[in-house]
Design a protein around this motif. Structure first.
Motif, mmCIF file in Angstrom:
data_model
loop_
_atom_site.group_PDB
_atom_site.id
_atom_site.type_symbol
_atom_site.label_atom_id
_atom_site.label_comp_id
_atom_site.label_asym_id
_atom_site.label_seq_id
_atom_site.Cartn_x
_atom_site.Cartn_y
_atom_site.Cartn_z
ATOM 1 N N ASP A 39 56.862 -21.228 40.705
ATOM 2 C CA ASP A 39 58.197 -20.644 40.622
ATOM 3 C C ASP A 39 59.125 -21.474 41.498
ATOM 4 O O ASP A 39 58.821 -21.761 42.654
ATOM 5 C CB ASP A 39 58.190 -19.192 41.089
ATOM 6 N N ILE A 40 60.252 -21.872 40.944
ATOM 7 C CA ILE A 40 61.184 -22.757 41.649
ATOM 8 C C ILE A 40 62.161 -21.903 42.455
ATOM 9 O O ILE A 40 62.810 -21.017 41.924
ATOM 10 C CB ILE A 40 61.939 -23.649 40.653
ATOM 11 N N ARG A 41 62.243 -22.194 43.742
ATOM 12 C CA ARG A 41 63.124 -21.452 44.641
ATOM 13 C C ARG A 41 63.823 -22.438 45.572
ATOM 14 O O ARG A 41 63.187 -23.194 46.293
ATOM 15 C CB ARG A 41 62.322 -20.459 45.452
ATOM 16 N N VAL A 42 65.154 -22.417 45.544
ATOM 17 C CA VAL A 42 65.957 -23.257 46.428
ATOM 18 C C VAL A 42 66.912 -22.332 47.181
ATOM 19 O O VAL A 42 67.695 -21.621 46.570
ATOM 20 C CB VAL A 42 66.761 -24.304 45.634
ATOM 21 N N GLU A 43 66.805 -22.347 48.506
ATOM 22 C CA GLU A 43 67.678 -21.497 49.328
ATOM 23 C C GLU A 43 68.391 -22.357 50.355
ATOM 24 O O GLU A 43 67.767 -23.052 51.139
ATOM 25 C CB GLU A 43 66.859 -20.409 50.017
ATOM 26 N N LYS A 44 69.712 -22.303 50.325
ATOM 27 C CA LYS A 44 70.553 -23.005 51.280
ATOM 28 C C LYS A 44 71.530 -21.989 51.861
ATOM 29 O O LYS A 44 71.596 -20.854 51.391
ATOM 30 C CB LYS A 44 71.282 -24.151 50.582
ATOM 31 N N ASN A 46 74.781 -21.191 51.659
ATOM 32 C CA ASN A 46 75.666 -20.459 50.749
ATOM 33 C C ASN A 46 75.231 -20.574 49.302
ATOM 34 O O ASN A 46 76.040 -20.394 48.383
ATOM 35 C CB ASN A 46 77.105 -20.969 50.874
ATOM 36 N N PHE A 47 73.973 -20.860 49.087
ATOM 37 C CA PHE A 47 73.492 -21.089 47.727
ATOM 38 C C PHE A 47 72.052 -20.641 47.610
ATOM 39 O O PHE A 47 71.222 -20.927 48.474
ATOM 40 C CB PHE A 47 73.605 -22.589 47.385
ATOM 41 N N ARG A 48 71.750 -19.939 46.553
ATOM 42 C CA ARG A 48 70.380 -19.516 46.289
ATOM 43 C C ARG A 48 70.107 -19.685 44.797
ATOM 44 O O ARG A 48 70.845 -19.160 43.961
ATOM 45 C CB ARG A 48 70.186 -18.060 46.688
ATOM 46 N N PHE A 49 69.048 -20.425 44.467
ATOM 47 C CA PHE A 49 68.656 -20.640 43.080
ATOM 48 C C PHE A 49 67.189 -20.275 42.941
ATOM 49 O O PHE A 49 66.356 -20.704 43.728
ATOM 50 C CB PHE A 49 68.860 -22.111 42.677
ATOM 51 N N TYR A 50 66.889 -19.486 41.934
ATOM 52 C CA TYR A 50 65.524 -19.030 41.722
ATOM 53 C C TYR A 50 65.221 -19.088 40.235
ATOM 54 O O TYR A 50 65.940 -18.512 39.412
ATOM 55 C CB TYR A 50 65.365 -17.600 42.243
#
Length: 74
Positions: A39-44, A46-50
């Motif tokens: 499962d692809i999860r990118v957390e920064k 001010n940004f969250r992509f899942y």
């Protein structure tokens, strides 16, 4: 209206009810859903992509098997 359509609606409702009961009573044991390897999860800041690609593949396989069994029975 055809009688088979009513049967399909009843079975679909029963399946949704069973899934709801399972999630209601066992939500604490199902924490792994959506957190599988792959499962692809990118957390920064001010940004969250899942993108739960592995979870979607697993759900697709389970749903395909259930539909195949449903067609064999009915």
């Amino acid at each position: 209206m055809e009688q088979n359509i009513g049967k399909y609606i009843i079975v679909t409702g029963a399946v949704i009810l069973i899934i709801g009961i399972i999630f209601y009573f066992f939500h604490d044991k199902l924490q792994w859903i959506g957190r599988l390897p792959g499962d692809i999860r990118v957390e920064k800041p001010n940004f969250r992509f899942y993108f739960p690609i592995t979870t979607m593949i697993l759900a697709s396989i389970v749903l395909s098997l259930l539909l195949w069994i449903f067609r064999k029975i009915f």
